[in-house]
Design a protein around this motif. Structure first.
Motif, PDB file in Angstrom:
ATOM      1  N   VAL A 136     -17.928  -9.995   5.363  1.00 20.98           N
ATOM      2  CA  VAL A 136     -17.176 -10.106   4.117  1.00 20.98           C
ATOM      3  C   VAL A 136     -17.022 -11.588   3.811  1.00 20.98           C
ATOM      4  O   VAL A 136     -16.589 -12.367   4.676  1.00 20.98           O
ATOM      5  N   ALA A 137     -17.374 -11.991   2.600  1.00 21.72           N
ATOM      6  CA  ALA A 137     -17.303 -13.396   2.225  1.00 21.72           C
ATOM      7  C   ALA A 137     -15.862 -13.814   1.959  1.00 21.72           C
ATOM      8  O   ALA A 137     -15.019 -13.008   1.587  1.00 21.72           O
ATOM      9  N   GLY A 138     -15.608 -15.104   2.161  1.00 20.19           N
ATOM     10  CA  GLY A 138     -14.331 -15.674   1.768  1.00 20.19           C
ATOM     11  C   GLY A 138     -13.265 -15.710   2.838  1.00 20.19           C
ATOM     12  O   GLY A 138     -12.196 -16.295   2.613  1.00 20.19           O
ATOM     13  N   LEU A 139     -13.494 -15.088   4.006  1.00 14.91           N
ATOM     14  CA  LEU A 139     -12.450 -15.068   5.034  1.00 14.91           C
ATOM     15  C   LEU A 139     -12.388 -16.373   5.811  1.00 14.91           C
ATOM     16  O   LEU A 139     -11.324 -16.776   6.286  1.00 14.91           O
ATOM     17  N   GLU A 140     -13.549 -17.031   5.980  1.00 13.89           N
ATOM     18  CA  GLU A 140     -13.621 -18.301   6.697  1.00 13.89           C
ATOM     19  C   GLU A 140     -12.989 -18.192   8.077  1.00 13.89           C
ATOM     20  O   GLU A 140     -12.099 -18.963   8.453  1.00 13.89           O
ATOM     21  N   ILE A 141     -13.485 -17.217   8.834  1.00 15.39           N
ATOM     22  CA  ILE A 141     -12.996 -16.979  10.194  1.00 15.39           C
ATOM     23  C   ILE A 141     -14.124 -17.272  11.171  1.00 15.39           C
ATOM     24  O   ILE A 141     -15.264 -16.834  10.982  1.00 15.39           O
ATOM     25  N   GLU A 142     -13.834 -18.035  12.224  1.00 15.00           N
ATOM     26  CA  GLU A 142     -14.810 -18.283  13.270  1.00 15.00           C
ATOM     27  C   GLU A 142     -14.940 -17.040  14.144  1.00 15.00           C
ATOM     28  O   GLU A 142     -13.938 -16.521  14.650  1.00 15.00           O
ATOM     29  N   THR A 143     -16.170 -16.557  14.332  1.00 14.66           N
ATOM     30  CA  THR A 143     -16.350 -15.339  15.122  1.00 14.66           C
ATOM     31  C   THR A 143     -16.000 -15.553  16.592  1.00 14.66           C
ATOM     32  O   THR A 143     -15.714 -14.591  17.301  1.00 14.66           O
ATOM     33  N   ASP A 144     -16.006 -16.810  17.062  1.00 20.76           N
ATOM     34  CA  ASP A 144     -15.612 -17.060  18.453  1.00 20.76           C
ATOM     35  C   ASP A 144     -14.153 -16.692  18.696  1.00 20.76           C
ATOM     36  O   ASP A 144     -13.745 -16.501  19.843  1.00 20.76           O
ATOM     37  N   ALA A 145     -13.371 -16.608  17.627  1.00 26.72           N
ATOM     38  CA  ALA A 145     -11.958 -16.260  17.778  1.00 26.72           C
ATOM     39  C   ALA A 145     -11.721 -14.763  17.737  1.00 26.72           C
ATOM     40  O   ALA A 145     -10.602 -14.303  17.961  1.00 26.72           O
ATOM     41  N   LEU A 146     -12.757 -13.966  17.462  1.00 22.09           N
ATOM     42  CA  LEU A 146     -12.589 -12.530  17.277  1.00 22.09           C
ATOM     43  C   LEU A 146     -12.776 -11.777  18.582  1.00 22.09           C
ATOM     44  O   LEU A 146     -13.579 -12.162  19.444  1.00 22.09           O
ATOM     45  N   SER A 147     -12.052 -10.693  18.686  1.00 21.31           N
ATOM     46  CA  SER A 147     -12.198  -9.794  19.837  1.00 21.31           C
ATOM     47  C   SER A 147     -13.019  -8.574  19.448  1.00 21.31           C
ATOM     48  O   SER A 147     -14.034  -8.278  20.063  1.00 21.31           O
ATOM     49  N   LYS A 148     -12.589  -7.857  18.410  1.00 21.74           N
ATOM     50  CA  LYS A 148     -13.278  -6.642  18.000  1.00 21.74           C
ATOM     51  C   LYS A 148     -13.228  -6.507  16.485  1.00 21.74           C
ATOM     52  O   LYS A 148     -12.403  -7.135  15.813  1.00 21.74           O
ATOM     53  N   GLY A 149     -14.096  -5.649  15.958  1.00 18.00           N
ATOM     54  CA  GLY A 149     -14.108  -5.396  14.528  1.00 18.00           C
ATOM     55  C   GLY A 149     -14.572  -3.992  14.224  1.00 18.00           C
ATOM     56  O   GLY A 149     -15.348  -3.394  14.984  1.00 18.00           O
ATOM     57  N   VAL A 150     -14.072  -3.437  13.131  1.00 19.52           N
ATOM     58  CA  VAL A 150     -14.480  -2.121  12.634  1.00 19.52           C
ATOM     59  C   VAL A 150     -14.773  -2.278  11.150  1.00 19.52           C
ATOM     60  O   VAL A 150     -14.029  -2.951  10.431  1.00 19.52           O
ATOM     61  N   VAL A 151     -15.870  -1.663  10.670  1.00 15.92           N
ATOM     62  CA  VAL A 151     -16.264  -1.844   9.277  1.00 15.92           C
ATOM     63  C   VAL A 151     -16.771  -0.532   8.706  1.00 15.92           C
ATOM     64  O   VAL A 151     -17.403   0.271   9.414  1.00 15.92           O
TER      65      VAL A 151
END
Length: 646
Positions: A87-102
């Protein structure tokens, strides 16, 4: 043999789904042991289960894909590709993420309806404090066309406020959840076991049902990281009718469309068919680092008809076993014993060969390296052009053609095609052409000649081999019309002057002046000579004026009417643009396009009253500049200046 069209469909699906952006290498699960690091991430089932609870049944259409990723697990793999947020516009580094659902509705060009992320996640700026469905407050943000709820260490991203409300209500148990309401997607998610990424597709027009003549309840793909250099890829097929299971399994085994993996298995469990293969990332890295033989080159001067072989130099590449290489000559696989001889490997600096008897014009020679994780090819063309001399007798309209090359060729394959007009490569079936075959039943050797009658300027003559289309051309000639001309525009007077330059007087009827392809009266006498001119009045900017010759309107000279301005850049404490000569032009018609990595448009009317004329200086109000272009009416370039030339 593999069904390449089916493989293309299957491989394209993952790349067209936004879920594919979560993990660019899909794969699957077995009961093999996991590393301790990986166990810590995925096996926190409660955390992943909580993310699934945010997805309401209302989020999905009839055709949708639902997926999840363990970002931490995927970071353990030594992959070339990286994970991303779809998703565009979030500007989140994926290294900071644990999990995701889409969840994404549709496939080709489908939109992400809902995304749930967990980890060390936060958004820049301050959100609006909003009360959720159960009275719990959250921070609401807007990012591009999406709305976002920041809840504890989670971000819930939705395509609309209504969907965001439904997502939070589903988490609170006040809305139906997707996995409870849709048995197909629930079965698909469960079938992937402990996969680190998983995507399940539901619907007749989405997923792998397109590639097989069976009805599917769901299909999907997944990736599991077994160790940093080993991935497992799984493709899943949940059938409507269990009786189709064996048919599908047989098709999958016959197609072998996962041929870039190892230890591939096709298994059935009731109405579910699973394909699993192992991806050796270390082997893929070695394959990427290996430079396959290529850069084929044939020395044209050494190419002789009476030679036994043509020598082809391989100019680059690492040593590669000959049995991994294939040589194609003219689209046919060539005998390895001939082209490689007694060589066991081929590398840059080596030579290969093929029989000179197989040479023909435009011959394509390709060496291909087929390996486990991909194929690379290098191609050269032999005799892509041949030497012909052309002599044109203007008054007789006769063209003499002489073969001037050293390589003997089959005259039955040669044609001389006369195309009408100068843009002969764009001709279609309705355009007039004339084809002659002057060397039928002959072997054409150096010095052989032929003549063509009735060839006019404005036509293009192409010698072709093996066909009569433009792409078959091996030599080209275009008769020039008699004389030259200049076309000059006077912006202030809005007039265009055409002046002839001829080697001898000629009939005026042969020449025409065209304004935007329409003839105008020239006023010339019966005969024209060097210096004769005609001035066309009321020529607006953008008009094209040309002088042409003959019935085919062979262009002698052509010019578009635009003002001309010489520009200079003064780069000091501030950046200024100076009119250094040329036409005086109303500033309201002009805009400066300033290029400095980005583009800034400066309307001159903001800085100049009246005309922009020689000596005028304009401050551009930019900090840096590479170059500028000056546009008239936002359509025509009328000036240019570069800071690099200073």
């Amino acid at each position: 043999m593999q069904d390449s069209s089916r493989r293309a469909v299957l491989r394209s699906i993952g790349t067209t789904l936004s879920i594919g952006a979560l993990a660019s290498v899909p794969a699957a699960a077995t009961d093999a042991p996991r590393s301790t690091v990986l166990d810590r991430t995925w096996r926190d089932a409660a955390e992943f289960g909580e993310l699934f609870e945010y997805v309401p049944a209302s989020a999905s259409d009839d055709q949708f894909a639902f997926g999840a990723i363990d970002y931490a697990a995927m970071r353990e793999a030594n992959r070339q590709a990286t994970t991303s947020v779809p998703v565009a516009g979030l500007e989140i580094e994926t290294d900071a993420l644990s999990k995701g659902v889409v969840l994404q509705n549709g496939q080709y060009g489908g939109s992400v309806e809902l995304l749930v992320l967990t980890g060390d996640v936060s958004l820049d700026g301050e959100g609006e404090t909003v009360e959720g469905p159960t009275g719990t407050e959250y921070e609401r943000y807007e990012r591009d066309e999406n709305v976002v709820a920041a809840v504890d260490d989670r971000l819930v991203v939705a395509a609309s406020d209504d969907l965001l409300t439904d997502a939070l209500a589903a988490k609170a148990g006040e809305r139906d959840r997707l996995l409870d309401a849709n048995e197909g997607v629930s079965d698909g998610i469960d079938a992937f076991g402990d996969a680190d990424t998983r995507a399940v597709m539901v619907g007749d027009e989405i997923g792998y049902g397109q590639a097989f003549d069976v009805e599917l309840r769901f299909s999907g793909y997944a990736t599991t990281v077994r160790d940093p250099d080993t991935l497992e890829r799984t493709f899943l097929f949940g059938l409507e009718d269990e009786s189709d299971t064996e048919q599908l399994a047989d098709s999958l085994e016959e197609d072998g469309f996962f041929g870039d993996g190892e230890d591939t298995t096709v298994e059935t469990d009731g109405a579910v068919v699973t394909v699993t293969t192992v991806i050796d990332l270390a082997a893929r890295r070695r394959a990427r680092e290996h430079d396959s033989p290529g850069g084929l080159r044939v020395d044209r001067e050494d190419l002789q008809s009476d030679d036994e072989y043509v020598t082809v130099e391989v100019t680059d590449g690492d040593p590669t076993p000959v049995d991994e290489l294939t040589l194609e000559v003219g689209g046919e696989t060539y005998d390895r014993a001939v082209w490689a001889g007694d060589q066991e490997t081929i590398a840059g600096g080596d030579t290969i060969r093929f029989r000179a008897a197989d040479v023909e014009p435009n011959l394509e020679v390709t060496i291909t390296h087929e390996r486990e994780y991909g194929t690379s090819s290098s191609t050269t063309h032999v005799l892509g052009s041949l030497e012909f001399d052309f002599g044109y007798a203007f008054d007789d309209r006769r063209l003499d053609v002489e073969y001037a090359d050293t390589f003997d060729i089959d005259g039955d394959e040669l044609s001389v095609v006369v195309f009408e007009g100068q843009q002969w490569w764009r001709h279609d079936a309705d355009d007039e052409t004339r084809t002659e075959s002057p060397w039928t039943d002959e072997t054409v050797t150096e010095g052989d000649t032929a003549s063509l009658a009735d060839v006019d300027p404005g036509e293009t003559v192409v010698v072709t081999y093996g066909g009569t289309e433009p792409q078959d051309g091996i030599a080209y000639f275009r008769p020039d019309p008699p004389g030259e001309a200049t076309v000059e525009y006077d912006f202030e007077a809005r007039s265009m002057t055409v002046t002839l330059d001829l080697s001898e007087p000629r009939p005026a009827a042969e020449y025409s002046v065209l304004v935007d392809d329409e003839p105008v009266e020239s006023g010339w006498n019966d005969t024209v000579e060097t210096g004769d001119s005609v001035t066309v009045e009321d020529v607006a900017v953008g008009t094209t004026v040309a002088v042409v010759w003959g019935e085919n309107d062979a262009v002698i000279a052509s010019e578009r009417a635009v003002p001309e301005i010489e520009l200079e850049l003064d780069v000091g404490d501030e950046i200024e643009l100076r009119h250094a000569g040329g036409d005086a032009v109303p500033a309201e018609e002009l805009a400066v396009h300033v290029w400095n990595g980005d583009r800034t448009v400066v309307p001159l009317a903001d800085a100049v009253d009246g005309a922009f004329e020689s000596g005028d200086t304009v401050a551009l109000d930019v900090e840096t500049v590479e170059y500028v272009s000056l546009m008239y009416d936002d359509r025509y370039y009328v000036g240019y200046a570069s800071a690099r030339s200073r």
